[in-house]
Design a protein around this motif. Structure first.
Motif, mmCIF file in Angstrom:
data_model
loop_
_atom_site.group_PDB
_atom_site.id
_atom_site.type_symbol
_atom_site.label_atom_id
_atom_site.label_comp_id
_atom_site.label_asym_id
_atom_site.label_seq_id
_atom_site.Cartn_x
_atom_site.Cartn_y
_atom_site.Cartn_z
ATOM 1 N N THR A 45 -67.897 3.358 -11.076
ATOM 2 C CA THR A 45 -67.014 3.856 -12.340
ATOM 3 C C THR A 45 -65.772 4.459 -12.366
ATOM 4 O OG1 THR A 45 -68.394 5.772 -12.364
ATOM 5 C CG2 THR A 45 -69.498 3.873 -13.452
ATOM 6 N N SER A 46 -65.118 4.246 -13.461
ATOM 7 C CA SER A 46 -63.822 4.699 -13.486
ATOM 8 C C SER A 46 -63.694 6.063 -13.676
ATOM 9 C CB SER A 46 -62.954 3.877 -14.514
ATOM 10 O OG SER A 46 -61.709 4.526 -14.614
ATOM 11 N N PRO A 47 -62.852 7.009 -12.398
ATOM 12 C CA PRO A 47 -62.885 8.098 -12.898
ATOM 13 C C PRO A 47 -61.671 8.813 -13.881
ATOM 14 C CG PRO A 47 -61.518 7.546 -10.819
ATOM 15 C CD PRO A 47 -62.231 6.238 -11.324
ATOM 16 N N MET A 48 -61.063 7.719 -14.216
ATOM 17 C CA MET A 48 -60.110 8.018 -14.997
ATOM 18 C C MET A 48 -59.837 7.073 -16.269
ATOM 19 S SD MET A 48 -56.904 7.470 -12.471
ATOM 20 C CE MET A 48 -57.969 8.348 -11.264
ATOM 21 N N VAL A 49 -58.876 7.433 -17.225
ATOM 22 C CA VAL A 49 -58.377 6.362 -18.319
ATOM 23 C C VAL A 49 -56.879 5.742 -17.684
ATOM 24 C CG1 VAL A 49 -57.433 6.292 -20.469
ATOM 25 C CG2 VAL A 49 -59.427 7.565 -20.149
ATOM 26 N N GLY A 50 -56.884 4.473 -17.708
ATOM 27 C CA GLY A 50 -55.577 3.723 -17.322
ATOM 28 C C GLY A 50 -55.798 2.320 -17.271
ATOM 29 N N ILE A 51 -54.819 1.743 -16.389
ATOM 30 C CA ILE A 51 -54.802 0.295 -16.156
ATOM 31 C C ILE A 51 -55.245 -0.058 -15.102
ATOM 32 C CG2 ILE A 51 -53.451 -1.767 -16.656
ATOM 33 C CD1 ILE A 51 -53.541 -0.391 -19.328
ATOM 34 N N ALA A 52 -56.296 -0.993 -14.797
ATOM 35 C CA ALA A 52 -56.841 -1.542 -13.704
ATOM 36 C C ALA A 52 -55.884 -2.586 -13.012
ATOM 37 C CB ALA A 52 -58.125 -2.025 -13.733
ATOM 38 N N TYR A 53 -55.709 -2.801 -11.563
ATOM 39 C CA TYR A 53 -54.946 -3.653 -11.015
ATOM 40 C C TYR A 53 -55.802 -4.042 -10.013
ATOM 41 C CZ TYR A 53 -51.032 -2.465 -13.953
ATOM 42 O OH TYR A 53 -50.236 -2.181 -15.155
ATOM 43 N N LEU A 54 -55.895 -5.303 -9.806
ATOM 44 C CA LEU A 54 -56.702 -5.764 -8.661
ATOM 45 C C LEU A 54 -56.105 -6.050 -7.397
ATOM 46 C CD1 LEU A 54 -59.329 -8.052 -10.585
ATOM 47 C CD2 LEU A 54 -59.511 -5.532 -9.886
ATOM 48 N N THR A 55 -54.578 -5.722 -7.400
ATOM 49 C CA THR A 55 -53.763 -6.402 -6.374
ATOM 50 C C THR A 55 -52.678 -5.358 -6.064
ATOM 51 O OG1 THR A 55 -52.390 -7.759 -7.691
ATOM 52 C CG2 THR A 55 -53.727 -8.881 -6.917
#
Length: 148
Positions: free
Chosen positions: A76-86
């Motif tokens: 799970t995400s530990p924060m709010v933000g924008i995910a990037y897979l690279t």
């Protein structure tokens, strides 16, 4: 006072035919008896023998969707933000679905307040699913991936 006789087995059989064939309406008539079954928009079927409505459920309600965050292997995400897979645009992804990952291996980055935070695998296993795409906004506690 007239008594209405309803053949529940015939209604069930007609409802099953509607379900199997994708039809929205079916009717059978025999002498003075008539049974008409119509699929309603809400997924219910109404049987109308001799113009008297009788509701017959077609199937059980679909199961509620499973929350991926409750999966035992959810990351799970530990924060709010924008995910990037690279690591950079045009670079290969950190991981791909089906890949074996080691504990502590970087799965993705989450950008929050112009800082890139590494999201690491909490345990070793196989990456069964990536639940976000590169550039997706994520919320705190949102499931990002499943490792089994």
């Amino acid at each position: 006072m007239s008594r209405l006789l309803v053949d529940a087995d015939a209604i069930r059989a007609l409802a099953e035919i509607l379900t199997e064939t994708g039809l929205t309406e079916i009717e059978i008539a025999e002498k003075d008896n008539r049974i008409r079954v119509v699929r309603a928009a809400a997924g219910q079927v109404h049987a109308l023998p001799a113009a008297a409505p009788v509701a017959v459920p077609v199937a059980a309600a679909p199961a509620a969707p499973v929350d991926p965050a409750k999966h035992p292997g959810a990351v799970t995400s530990p924060m709010v933000g924008i995910a990037y897979l690279t690591p950079d645009p045009g670079a290969p992804a950190f991981v791909t679905e089906g890949q074996t990952v080691a504990a502590g291996q970087t799965l993705m980055l989450i950008e929050a307040m112009k800082t890139f935070n590494q999201i690491k695998a909490p345990r070793a296993g196989t990456l069964k699913a990536l639940l976000v795409a590169s550039g997706d906004p994520v919320e705190f506690g949102e499931a990002l991936a499943i490792i089994e």
